[in-house]
Write an enzyme that holds these catalytic residues in place. Structure first.
Site, mmCIF file in Angstrom:
data_model
loop_
_atom_site.group_PDB
_atom_site.id
_atom_site.type_symbol
_atom_site.label_atom_id
_atom_site.label_comp_id
_atom_site.label_asym_id
_atom_site.label_seq_id
_atom_site.Cartn_x
_atom_site.Cartn_y
_atom_site.Cartn_z
ATOM 1 N N ARG A 174 -14.741 -4.183 2.574
ATOM 2 C CA ARG A 174 -14.970 -3.023 3.437
ATOM 3 C C ARG A 174 -16.153 -2.200 2.970
ATOM 4 O O ARG A 174 -16.960 -1.744 3.758
ATOM 5 C CB ARG A 174 -13.722 -2.135 3.470
ATOM 6 C CG ARG A 174 -12.729 -2.561 4.512
ATOM 7 C CD ARG A 174 -11.465 -1.772 4.395
ATOM 8 N NE ARG A 174 -10.814 -2.016 3.113
ATOM 9 C CZ ARG A 174 -9.608 -1.572 2.780
ATOM 10 N NH1 ARG A 174 -8.938 -0.843 3.611
ATOM 11 N NH2 ARG A 174 -9.076 -1.855 1.604
ATOM 12 N N ASP A 192 -8.599 -0.081 -6.745
ATOM 13 C CA ASP A 192 -8.953 1.326 -7.018
ATOM 14 C C ASP A 192 -7.802 2.297 -6.759
ATOM 15 O O ASP A 192 -7.560 3.212 -7.542
ATOM 16 C CB ASP A 192 -10.224 1.737 -6.257
ATOM 17 C CG ASP A 192 -10.117 1.521 -4.754
ATOM 18 O OD1 ASP A 192 -9.173 0.825 -4.316
ATOM 19 O OD2 ASP A 192 -10.967 2.034 -4.013
ATOM 20 N N ASP A 233 -14.735 -4.538 -6.407
ATOM 21 C CA ASP A 233 -15.419 -3.287 -6.056
ATOM 22 C C ASP A 233 -15.231 -2.179 -7.093
ATOM 23 O O ASP A 233 -15.445 -1.010 -6.786
ATOM 24 C CB ASP A 233 -14.932 -2.804 -4.679
ATOM 25 C CG ASP A 233 -13.423 -2.620 -4.632
ATOM 26 O OD1 ASP A 233 -12.741 -3.013 -5.593
ATOM 27 O OD2 ASP A 233 -12.932 -2.079 -3.629
ATOM 28 N N THR A 272 -8.330 -7.331 -7.706
ATOM 29 C CA THR A 272 -8.605 -7.243 -6.269
ATOM 30 C C THR A 272 -9.672 -8.274 -5.948
ATOM 31 O O THR A 272 -10.611 -8.465 -6.737
ATOM 32 C CB THR A 272 -9.098 -5.846 -5.849
ATOM 33 O OG1 THR A 272 -9.772 -5.954 -4.581
ATOM 34 C CG2 THR A 272 -10.084 -5.233 -6.825
ATOM 35 N N ARG A 278 0.893 -1.162 0.000
ATOM 36 C CA ARG A 278 0.000 0.000 0.000
ATOM 37 C C ARG A 278 0.930 1.209 0.000
ATOM 38 O O ARG A 278 1.961 1.207 0.662
ATOM 39 C CB ARG A 278 -0.862 0.010 1.252
ATOM 40 C CG ARG A 278 -1.608 -1.306 1.469
ATOM 41 C CD ARG A 278 -3.078 -1.165 1.230
ATOM 42 N NE ARG A 278 -3.781 -2.417 1.441
ATOM 43 C CZ ARG A 278 -4.764 -2.852 0.657
ATOM 44 N NH1 ARG A 278 -5.125 -2.144 -0.399
ATOM 45 N NH2 ARG A 278 -5.381 -3.969 0.922
HETATM 46 O O1 F6P Z 1 -7.561 -5.811 -1.075
HETATM 47 C C1 F6P Z 1 -8.749 -5.422 -0.487
HETATM 48 C C2 F6P Z 1 -8.899 -6.026 0.839
HETATM 49 O O2 F6P Z 1 -8.899 -7.390 0.638
HETATM 50 C C3 F6P Z 1 -10.112 -5.607 1.669
HETATM 51 O O3 F6P Z 1 -11.259 -6.368 1.504
HETATM 52 C C4 F6P Z 1 -9.584 -5.671 3.077
HETATM 53 O O4 F6P Z 1 -10.290 -4.876 3.953
HETATM 54 C C5 F6P Z 1 -8.203 -5.182 2.882
HETATM 55 O O5 F6P Z 1 -7.792 -5.686 1.636
HETATM 56 C C6 F6P Z 1 -7.240 -5.503 3.966
HETATM 57 O O6 F6P Z 1 -5.946 -5.527 3.460
HETATM 58 P P1 F6P Z 1 -4.632 -4.978 4.140
HETATM 59 O O7 F6P Z 1 -4.738 -5.314 5.585
HETATM 60 O O8 F6P Z 1 -3.570 -5.715 3.406
HETATM 61 O O9 F6P Z 1 -4.578 -3.519 3.888
#
Ligand code: F6P
Length: 320
Positions: free
Chosen positions: A172, A103, A130, A126, A72
Site C-alpha cells: 500500500r 508496524d 515496510d 510482514t 487486525r
Molecule cells: O500485511 C500487509 C498487507 O499485505 C498489505 O500489503 C495489504 O494491503 C494488506 O496486507 C491487506 O491485508 P488485509 O486485507 O488482510 O487487511
C-alpha cells in the site's frame, strides 16, 4: 519460573510459524513457561491464552500462515483495550511478551510497554518489508519469490501472444515487493508509490517497442501506486495495444516460507527470548547488514523507509 507469551498480529506472513516455534523452543530451553495468545491483540484482550509445549510447534516450521491465528485490531489504540490486555497477562502471571507482526503490531507493543510497563519484544514480520529500521522482515523474501513465480508464468503466455501484462502485487505504501519481484522477473515497468510515473510516456514507449520488434511488455504495479484497471485502460487507449490485467492478491501472503525467512525467523525468535531472559528493556528486533539489532520502539516509528532508487534504475535499464 519465568512465564512468557507469544502472539502474531496484523497481516500474516510466511515464516510466522517458524518464528513462534523458535520462541517456544528457546523459552523451554531457558526453563521458561511459554503461552500462546490466539488472534493477536484481539485475542489477548479477551484472554485467549493457552499453554504451549515443545510438541505444540512440531511440524510447523514449513507451514505458511500462523497457527496462533492473527487479526487486525484497530481498537488496541484505546487505552481501555490495552488495560484489558495487561490484566489478562497479569491473570496468567506472564511477565514477558513476544509480538510478531508489522508496524501496527510494533505500535501496540510500544503502547503496552509505555502505558502498562509490560516487557515486550517486537519481531518484524510482514510481506511488505515496510519497516525502515530493519533491512528485512519475516515473510518478504518468500512473498517476492511467490510473485516471481507468477511473473514467470505470465511471461510465457504474454510472450506467446505478443501481449502486455499488468500484474498488481501488494504494497500500500511500500513498493518493495514490486521492486524486487519486478527486477528479478525482468519487468519493463515497475510502478510504486514512492516514484511518480507518466502513463503517456509508458504508453508511447510500449508502442515504440512494438515497432522495433519487442512485442511483449510486463508492468508490475504495487497496489498503492494506482488503480490497476484505470492504468491498463489509459495505456491501452494511448498505445493502441491491449493490456491484460491480473491481481495476484492474497496468494502472495500464503505458502511455505523459504530458507531466508525460516532462518530469519529462527534468529529473531531466539533473540527475543534471550532479551527477556536478560531483562533487556522492551524493544524491536531487526537485522542490519546481516547482524541482529535491537531498536527502542520510539525509533521504529521515527525511522523513514528509504526506497532503493538505484535498484529501480537498474531494473529499468536492464529491461529495455
Ligand atoms: O500485511 C500487509 C498487507 O499485505 C498489505 O500489503 C495489504 O494491503 C494488506 O496486507 C491487506 O491485508 P488485509 O486485507 O488482510 O487487511
Amino acid at each position: 519460573m519465568e512465564r512468557i507469551a507469544v502472539l502474531t498480529s496484523g497481516g500474516d506472513a510466511p515464516g510466522m510459524n517458524a518464528c513462534i516455534r523458535a520462541v517456544v523452543r528457546t523459552a523451554l530451553n531457558n526453563k521458561m513457561d511459554i503461552y500462546g495468545i490466539e488472534r493477536g491483540y484481539a485475542g489477548l484482550v479477551k484472554g485467549e491464552i493457552n499453554r504451549l509445549g515443545s510438541r505444540s510447534v512440531s511440524d510447523m516450521i514449513h507451514k505458511g500462515g500462523t497457527f496462533l491465528k492473527t487479526a487486525r485490531c484497530p481498537e488496541f489504540k484505546d487505552l481501555e483495550a490495552q488495560r484489558q490486555a495487561a490484566e489478562a497477562l497479569s491473570a496468567f502471571g506472564i511477565d514477558g511478551l513476544v509480538v510478531i507482526g508489522g508496524d501496527g503490531t510494533l505500535r501496540g507493543a510500544k503502547d503496552l510497554s509505555d502505558n502498562f510497563g509490560i516487557k515486550v519484544m517486537g519481531i518484524p514480520a510482514t510481506i511488505d518489508n515496510d519497516l525502515a529500521y530493519t533491512d528485512y522482515t519475516v515473510g518478504f523474501d518468500t512473498a517476492v519469490n511467490t510473485v516471481l513465480g507468477a511473473i514467470n508464468n505470465l511471461r510465457d503466455t504474454m510472450h506467446s501472444h505478443d501481449r502486455v501484462s499488468l500484474l498488481e502485487v501488494m504494497g500500500r505504501h511500500c513498493g518493495d515487493i514490486a521492486l524486487y519481484a519486478g527486477t528479478a522477473g525482468g519487468a519493463e515497468y515497475i510502478l510504486v508509490p514512492e516514484i511518480p510515473y507518466d502513463l503517456d510516456e509508458i504508453a508511447s514507449k510500449i508502442k515504440k517497442s512494438y515497432l522495433r520488434g519487442k512485442t511483449s511488455n510486463m508492468i508490475v504495479l504495487a497496489e498503492g501506486a494506482g488503480d490497476r484497471d484505470e492504468i491498463a485502460k489509459i495505456i491501452s487507449e494511448k498505445s493502441g495495444i491491449s493490456v491484460k490485467v491480473n491481481n495476484f492478491g492474497y496468494i502472495q501472503r500464503g505458502g511455505s516460507p523459504n530458507m531466508a525467512d525460516r532462518v530469519l525467523a529462527a534468529r529473531f525468535g531466539y533473540k527475543a527470548v534471550e532479551l527477556i531472559r536478560d531483562k533487556h528493556d522492551s524493544c524491536a528486533i531487526g537485522i542490519k547488514d546481516n547482524k541482529i539489532i535491537t531498536v527502542p520502539f520510539e525509533e521504529v516509528s521515527k525511522a523513514e523507509k528509504k526506497f532503493d532508487n538505484r535498484l529501480y534504475n537498474i531494473a529499468h535499464v536492464l529491461s529495455l
